[in-house]
Design an enzyme around this catalytic site. Structure first.
Site, PDB file in Angstrom:
ATOM      1  N   ARG A 177       0.854  -1.310   0.021  1.00 32.39           N
ATOM      2  CA  ARG A 177      -0.101  -0.005  -0.017  1.00 32.39           C
ATOM      3  C   ARG A 177       0.702   1.206   0.012  1.00 32.39           C
ATOM      4  O   ARG A 177       1.777   1.549   0.905  1.00 32.39           O
ATOM      5  CB  ARG A 177      -0.872   0.067   1.187  1.00 32.39           C
ATOM      6  CG  ARG A 177      -1.805   1.298   1.441  1.00 32.39           C
ATOM      7  CD  ARG A 177      -2.679   1.177   2.542  1.00 32.39           C
ATOM      8  NE  ARG A 177      -3.904   0.466   2.142  1.00 32.39           N
ATOM      9  CZ  ARG A 177      -5.079   0.829   2.523  1.00 32.39           C
ATOM     10  NH1 ARG A 177      -5.414   1.447   3.562  1.00 32.39           N
ATOM     11  NH2 ARG A 177      -6.198   0.083   1.799  1.00 32.39           N
ATOM     12  N   HIS A 234      -7.473   0.762  -6.477  1.00 34.74           N
ATOM     13  CA  HIS A 234      -7.856   0.071  -5.043  1.00 34.74           C
ATOM     14  C   HIS A 234      -8.525  -1.302  -5.510  1.00 34.74           C
ATOM     15  O   HIS A 234      -9.630  -1.618  -5.170  1.00 34.74           O
ATOM     16  CB  HIS A 234      -8.624   0.948  -4.098  1.00 34.74           C
ATOM     17  CG  HIS A 234      -8.469   0.220  -2.892  1.00 34.74           C
ATOM     18  ND1 HIS A 234      -7.812  -0.744  -2.274  1.00 34.74           N
ATOM     19  CD2 HIS A 234      -9.238   0.429  -1.462  1.00 34.74           C
ATOM     20  CE1 HIS A 234      -8.174  -1.192  -1.289  1.00 34.74           C
ATOM     21  NE2 HIS A 234      -8.937  -0.189  -0.709  1.00 34.74           N
ATOM     22  N   GLN A 294     -10.211  -3.818  -3.044  1.00 35.95           N
ATOM     23  CA  GLN A 294     -11.726  -3.529  -2.506  1.00 35.95           C
ATOM     24  C   GLN A 294     -12.545  -3.747  -3.647  1.00 35.95           C
ATOM     25  O   GLN A 294     -13.673  -4.164  -3.257  1.00 35.95           O
ATOM     26  CB  GLN A 294     -11.630  -1.663  -2.308  1.00 35.95           C
ATOM     27  CG  GLN A 294     -13.024  -1.310  -1.960  1.00 35.95           C
ATOM     28  CD  GLN A 294     -13.228  -1.775  -0.412  1.00 35.95           C
ATOM     29  OE1 GLN A 294     -12.448  -1.862   0.635  1.00 35.95           O
ATOM     30  NE2 GLN A 294     -14.391  -2.194  -0.145  1.00 35.95           N
ATOM     31  N   ASP A 333     -17.047   7.267  -1.889  1.00 35.06           N
ATOM     32  CA  ASP A 333     -15.755   7.259  -1.282  1.00 35.06           C
ATOM     33  C   ASP A 333     -15.560   8.546  -0.557  1.00 35.06           C
ATOM     34  O   ASP A 333     -16.377   9.680  -1.000  1.00 35.06           O
ATOM     35  CB  ASP A 333     -14.843   6.893  -2.206  1.00 35.06           C
ATOM     36  CG  ASP A 333     -13.514   6.539  -1.276  1.00 35.06           C
ATOM     37  OD1 ASP A 333     -13.516   6.239  -0.072  1.00 35.06           O
ATOM     38  OD2 ASP A 333     -12.301   6.558  -2.150  1.00 35.06           O
ATOM     39  N   CYS A 391     -16.161   1.624   0.627  1.00 29.74           N
ATOM     40  CA  CYS A 391     -15.101   0.810   0.975  1.00 29.74           C
ATOM     41  C   CYS A 391     -14.587   0.998   2.280  1.00 29.74           C
ATOM     42  O   CYS A 391     -14.069   0.300   3.104  1.00 29.74           O
ATOM     43  CB  CYS A 391     -13.816   1.344   0.043  1.00 29.74           C
ATOM     44  SG  CYS A 391     -13.154   3.039   0.363  1.00 29.74           S
ATOM     45  N   ARG A 439     -13.628  -8.510   2.209  1.00 32.18           N
ATOM     46  CA  ARG A 439     -12.219  -8.298   1.997  1.00 32.18           C
ATOM     47  C   ARG A 439     -11.457  -9.501   2.343  1.00 32.18           C
ATOM     48  O   ARG A 439     -10.688 -10.008   1.741  1.00 32.18           O
ATOM     49  CB  ARG A 439     -11.601  -6.988   2.793  1.00 32.18           C
ATOM     50  CG  ARG A 439     -12.106  -5.662   2.493  1.00 32.18           C
ATOM     51  CD  ARG A 439     -11.718  -5.146   0.917  1.00 32.18           C
ATOM     52  NE  ARG A 439     -10.344  -5.059   0.810  1.00 32.18           N
ATOM     53  CZ  ARG A 439      -9.793  -4.072   1.107  1.00 32.18           C
ATOM     54  NH1 ARG A 439     -10.073  -2.977   1.776  1.00 32.18           N
ATOM     55  NH2 ARG A 439      -8.165  -4.386   1.063  1.00 32.18           N
TER      56      ARG A 439
END
Ligand code: CP
Ligand code: NVA
Length: 300
Positions: A104, A131, A134, A219, A259, A287
């Site tokens: 990340r 991402h 996700q 988001d 998310c 996840r």
């Protein structure tokens, strides 16, 4: 042989992604039944985090443990990554020791460079640009609750950010229509949009995007690394809040996804995220299961 990496959703075909989702659903069921399944015994995942995380860290670490393997958490504060050791050297060294590496970080080019020098699979666990992990969880959640997403209409409301870019890739790979409503100046990357062709529509009006949509998603307005823009963004994005009025325009059985972490009262109201159309807790749980399917796919 070059390993398979997962840097964006486009690294897998539509068929592979659908198989992975189905496998995630199966592994979830096994987990809930208490069935032990350890195909990754003695395998090690290195997890390099240059940004904060709750879900990603815990889901990968738990996933490796459940699959019989082991995960190592690495942060720039206490490794040589934070002291400027070249990415290429880090990739060569780490990939000689561990079986996969999860990263990340900020610039997407960093994970690309790392992957190009790594003899082990590299997983993108969020960059400024994408991402993809996700989206595996979001798609698993949709498939569980509604079946295949091909032909559905998804509305992404807010910032043309990493989540938005991964939704664009998902639209292309899974074959759904994606309407993106952003303020001007916050549109997604034009090249990423162009690659998805006619499946993606860019709009200025969140209401128009939400009309009859089957899935509404949003988001945060300021992503990690944009903290100093928070106040300015709150002003620009205020008309792009997902609230009950906007959800009423969507299809009657539309789902809401986020998310997480969410900012109630900013990009989404408490009424929506804590309401009956919200699937955010399943999405977060998935996840774990979707990434277990990904680890199994890349490592066995
Ligand atoms: N959604 C997500 O990636 O959460 P974390 O930042 O907590 O990992
Ligand atoms: N767009 C957000 C997603 C967090 C999971 C960020 O990059 O901070």
């Amino acid at each position: 042989m070059n390993p398979r990496h997962f840097l964006t959703l486009l690294d897998l075909s539509g068929d592979e992604l659908r198989q992975l989702i189905q496998r995630g659903i199966e592994l979830k069921q096994w987990q809930h039944e208490g069935r032990i399944f350890e195909p990754l015994k003695n395998k090690v995942l290195a997890m390099l985090f240059e940004k904060s995380s709750t879900r990603t860290r815990v889901s990968f670490e738990t996933g490796m443990a459940q699959l019989g393997g082991y995960a190592i958490f690495l942060s720039p504060r206490d490794t040589q990554f934070g002291r400027g050791e070249p990415i290429e050297d880090s990739a060569r060294v780490l990939s000689r020791m561990v079986d996969a590496i999860m990263i990340r970080t900020f610039e997407h080019e960093k994970v690309e460079l790392f992957a190009s020098c790594s003899s082990a699979p590299v997983i993108n666990a969020l960059t400024d640009q994408y991402h993809p992990c996700q989206l595996l969880a979001d798609m698993q959640t949709w498939f569980e609750q509604r079946g295949d997403i091909r032909g559905a209409t998804v509305a992404f409301i807010g910032d043309g950010n990493n989540m938005c870019h991964s939704y664009i890739n998902a639209a292309y790979r899974f074959g759904f229509n994606l309407r993106i409503a952003t303020p001007e100046g916050y549109r997604p990357d034009a090249e990423i949009v162009a690659a998805a062709g006619a499946l993606v529509t860019l709009l200025d009006d969140p209401m128009e995007a939400a009309r009859n949509a089957d899935l509404v998603t949003t988001d945060v307005w300021a992503s990690m690394g944009q903290e100093q823009e928070q106040a300015a963004r709150e002003r620009v994005f205020a008309p792009f809040q997902v609230n009950a009025e906007l959800m009423r325009l969507a299809s009657k059985d539309a789902l809401f996804m986020h998310c997480l972490p969410a900012h109630r009262g900013e990009e989404v109201t408490a009424e929506v995220i804590d309401g009956p159309q919200s699937t955010v807790w399943d999405e977060a749980e998935n996840r774990l299961h979707a990434q277990k399917a990904l680890l199994e796919f890349l490592l066995t």
